[in-house]
Structures are given as C-alpha cells and as structure tokens.
Design an enzyme around this catalytic site. Structure first.
Site, mmCIF file in Angstrom:
data_model
loop_
_atom_site.group_PDB
_atom_site.id
_atom_site.type_symbol
_atom_site.label_atom_id
_atom_site.label_comp_id
_atom_site.label_asym_id
_atom_site.label_seq_id
_atom_site.Cartn_x
_atom_site.Cartn_y
_atom_site.Cartn_z
ATOM 1 C CE LYS A 11 0.715 1.630 4.366
ATOM 2 N NZ LYS A 11 1.733 2.604 4.528
ATOM 3 N N PRO A 99 9.761 -3.864 -0.908
ATOM 4 C CG PRO A 99 10.643 -1.929 -1.865
ATOM 5 C CD PRO A 99 9.457 -2.851 -1.939
ATOM 6 C CB VAL A 100 12.279 -5.203 4.188
ATOM 7 C CG1 VAL A 100 12.189 -5.407 5.686
ATOM 8 C CG2 VAL A 100 12.036 -6.517 3.460
ATOM 9 C CB ALA A 102 9.797 0.354 2.229
ATOM 10 N N GLY A 106 4.625 -3.897 3.870
ATOM 11 C CA GLY A 106 5.101 -5.208 3.408
ATOM 12 C C GLY A 106 4.836 -6.316 4.422
ATOM 13 N N GLY A 107 5.119 -6.068 5.703
ATOM 14 C CA GLY A 107 4.858 -7.074 6.732
ATOM 15 C C GLY A 107 3.366 -7.247 6.964
ATOM 16 C CB SER A 108 0.626 -4.762 7.357
ATOM 17 O OG SER A 108 1.274 -4.012 8.351
ATOM 18 C CB THR A 109 0.412 -6.833 2.535
ATOM 19 O OG1 THR A 109 -0.502 -7.346 1.578
ATOM 20 C CG2 THR A 109 1.832 -7.062 2.057
ATOM 21 C CG ASP A 141 -0.651 0.185 7.933
ATOM 22 O OD1 ASP A 141 -1.516 1.036 8.204
ATOM 23 O OD2 ASP A 141 0.547 0.457 7.714
HETATM 24 O O1 C5P Z 1 0.348 -0.969 14.508
HETATM 25 P P1 C5P Z 1 1.767 -1.124 14.078
HETATM 26 O O2 C5P Z 1 2.472 -2.223 14.815
HETATM 27 O O3 C5P Z 1 1.934 -1.261 12.609
HETATM 28 O O4 C5P Z 1 2.475 0.234 14.472
HETATM 29 C C1 C5P Z 1 3.871 0.362 14.508
HETATM 30 C C2 C5P Z 1 4.246 1.533 15.391
HETATM 31 O O5 C5P Z 1 3.835 2.761 14.792
HETATM 32 C C3 C5P Z 1 3.594 1.542 16.755
HETATM 33 O O6 C5P Z 1 4.359 0.811 17.686
HETATM 34 C C4 C5P Z 1 3.577 3.012 17.110
HETATM 35 O O7 C5P Z 1 4.840 3.425 17.569
HETATM 36 C C5 C5P Z 1 3.359 3.680 15.761
HETATM 37 N N1 C5P Z 1 1.938 3.984 15.491
HETATM 38 C C6 C5P Z 1 1.328 5.023 16.168
HETATM 39 N N2 C5P Z 1 0.013 5.286 15.916
HETATM 40 C C7 C5P Z 1 -0.689 4.575 15.018
HETATM 41 C C8 C5P Z 1 -0.071 3.511 14.298
HETATM 42 C C9 C5P Z 1 1.259 3.257 14.564
HETATM 43 O O8 C5P Z 1 1.942 5.704 16.991
HETATM 44 N N3 C5P Z 1 -1.963 4.862 14.813
#
Ligand code: C5P
Length: 316
Positions: A11, A99-100, A102, A106-109, A141
């Site tokens: 995305k 790409p990792v 990035a 990539g991980g979420s999908t 995500d």
């Molecule tokens: O949810 P995810 O693990 O992808 O988020 C990674 C990091 O991004 C979280 O640990 C947080 O530091 C930050 N984040 C945030 N607010 C969000 C989404 C992500 O602060 N709404």
C-alpha cells in the site's frame, strides 16, 4: 498436503495526518490508503504436525516468531484451537518483492495473506470484517491489507471506510535498499516535535476525522482525477523523516523535477512514490531518475494502483 498461493499487495498513503494521542500510546490518524500491484507471493501449506514455520530467502526478513506472518498463524491457532488440532500447522513461504521497512505495509500485507489463507485451509468461513478484526490485533495496517483498494482509515488506522477504487493510475516508487526507517521512531519523534499541536478533546478529534470525507483529496478520488489527487498528497511524517534522511528528500526532489503529477513519501518512509499521467511516463521517469541519481542502492519500480487486497492465485 493442501496449499494456497496468495498475492499480497503493498500500500501507499495518499494522505497521512496525525491528529492526536490515544490512551493506548498510539496516535489518532486520518489516512487514505491505496493498494498497488507491487506484491509479495505467500505460499501456505498445511503441515502434518502442529508446528508453524516461515521460509523467506530475503536476508532482512526474520523467519522466527518475530515475523508478523508467523504471529498471524499463531493468532489463528489460538483463536481456533479446534481447527488447529484438526488441520494441523502451516508452512509459510514468503516470496518478497515489496521493499522491507519502507512504509509500504510489506509485513502487514503478509500477515493479512496468512489470515486469509488459514481461513481457507481450515475452512473457517470468516467474513471480511472478522478477518479485519483479527488483523487489527496484529498491526494497524493489517485490516486494510485484507480487502485493499482505496480507503479512508481513522482511529489507529484500523477503522476503514471504503472509497471507489482507483486503478490505471501509475506510480514510480523509489527506495534506498540500505535505508530503513523505524515506524515507532518516526511517530515518537513526531510526538516530541509537534505533540503540542495535537487535538485534545474527543469532539475535535471526531470532527477532524469526519472532515476528510468531504475534503479535496476525497473529491479528487471520487472524480478519479490523477492530477488533482497528485496535487493534494499529504504526509505529516515527512516533517520528521525528510530532515533526518537527506537522501529521501533528494529522491523526492528528483521525482518532482522529472515532471511527475505529484510526489510524496509513503507511510513512515523511506519509500517515495510519484504519480504519473501514464504507464509510459512512469517508465520514462524511472529511467530519468535512475540516470540522475546513478546509485545502485536505489531500487525503482513502476506500479499501478489496484482495487484489491489479498487474492488467491492458486490452490492445490
Ligand atoms: O500498529 P503497528 O504495529 O503497525 O504500528 C507500529 C508503530 O507505529 C507503533 O508501535 C507506534 O509506535 C506507531 N503507530 C502510532 N500510531 C498509530 C499507528 C502506529 O503511533 N496509529
């Protein structure tokens, strides 16, 4: 052994606005997320024991339980213990093209693909919203990555409101291989520098989140107007990532001077995308940027916006 091969698209963020803090330590966001056809391929095979395994030849992708795809399988095993006992574990193979680290999910999908694939392997018959709820436990995500397309995302990023999908809009995407931005670092730094401007009360937060629906970028998306969309791109995290990584700023400026419709960093970066008015222009811009920057560390892709998230490519 039964198996599924799934396509897991990346995305980009057409809009990323940080509007406040959340009691859970995350940020209140207003985003517009867009799937692109740059995708990983995830192969899931039922295993004959109760184990989960991850294989991925990419050197930067962990294959232990720190991989979010592994966590997705663990979550399914914990949520559906009877199916896990009946159908056994799962061997996950990731063919990494995205790409990792990035800002491209990539991980979420990959995690979204594991949820969708295990639902099929274990014949669970979960609905899209049930899959999205499971996804929200893994990362902000992941819910979007299940269905993909074009969507407004609010809250932590997990509250989705679908928009009519955009396709046939081409982008060029650039990412320095050796450069990775930590998402927690980007949000933490943003909070340190700009936290004073966060909205504090729930009414203001809800009003700001609601405003996006009638905002200029949504109007441009409803009109499928690539030029207007490109002019309205926005990403608050550029304010912390660009000063910290001059290479990313330079890449963005190189795209801008190549005559694209608009350019922006995606998510917490460091990938930068540029919207082009045709596939031909995108290919031309890719060559031009490659020539201008002449750096082997820079990966460049031409990709197309797409209307779907995880899809089954084949099953056996
Ligand atoms: O949810 P995810 O693990 O992808 O988020 C990674 C990091 O991004 C979280 O640990 C947080 O530091 C930050 N984040 C945030 N607010 C969000 C989404 C992500 O602060 N709404």
């Amino acid at each position: 052994m039964r198996s599924y091969t799934l396509i897991a698209p990346a995305k980009i963020n057409l809009h990323l606005e940080i509007i406040g803090d959340r009691p859970d330590g995350y940020h209140e966001l207003v985003m517009i997320l867009q799937s692109i056809d740059l995708a990983d391929e995830i192969h899931l095979e039922a295993s004959d024991n109760q184990a989960i395994s991850v294989r991925c030849p990419h050197p930067e992708v962990p294959i232990d339980n720190s991989n979010i795809a592994y966590k997705a399988a663990e979550l399914m095993a914990a949520e559906f213990p009877n199916a896990f006992a009946r159908y056994g574990g799962v061997n996950i193979t990731i063919n990494k093209r995205i790409p990792v680290a990035a800002g491209l999910a990539g991980g979420s999908t990959n995690a979204a693909a594991v949820l969708v694939g295990i639902d099929l392997l274990w014949k669970l018959g979960l609905t899209q919203s049930e899959l999205e709820e499971l996804g929200a436990q893994l990362g902000s995500d992941v819910p979007f990555c299940v269905a993909g397309g074009t969507a407004i995302a609010t809250g932590r990023g997990e509250q989705l409101s679908a928009l009519p999908s955009l396709d046939n809009i081409y982008i060029v995407l650039g990412k320095y291989r050796s450069l990775a931005v930590s998402t927690p670092w980007a949000y933490k730094t943003y909070r340190q520098q700009f936290g004073d401007s966060y909205l504090k009360d729930t009414d203001s937060l809800s009003a700001r989140a609601a405003a996006i629906h009638s905002g200029p970028i949504v109007k441009a998306i409803l009109n499928k107007d690539a030029t207007q969309i490109a002019q309205k791109l926005h990403n608050d995290l550029e304010r912390v990532v660009l000063p910290a990584h001059p290479q990313v700023l330079q890449l963005r400026e190189t795209f801008a001077s190549a005559g694209v419709l608009g350019t922006m960093m995606s998510g917490s970066g460091p990938s930068v995308f540029a919207i082009c008015d045709s596939q031909q222009q995108a290919e031309k811009v890719k060559l031009q940027v490659r020539e201008t920057l002449a750096d082997d560390d820079l990966e460049l892709f031409v990709a197309r916006m797409t209307s779907h998230g995880v899809q089954v490519a084949s099953s056996m």
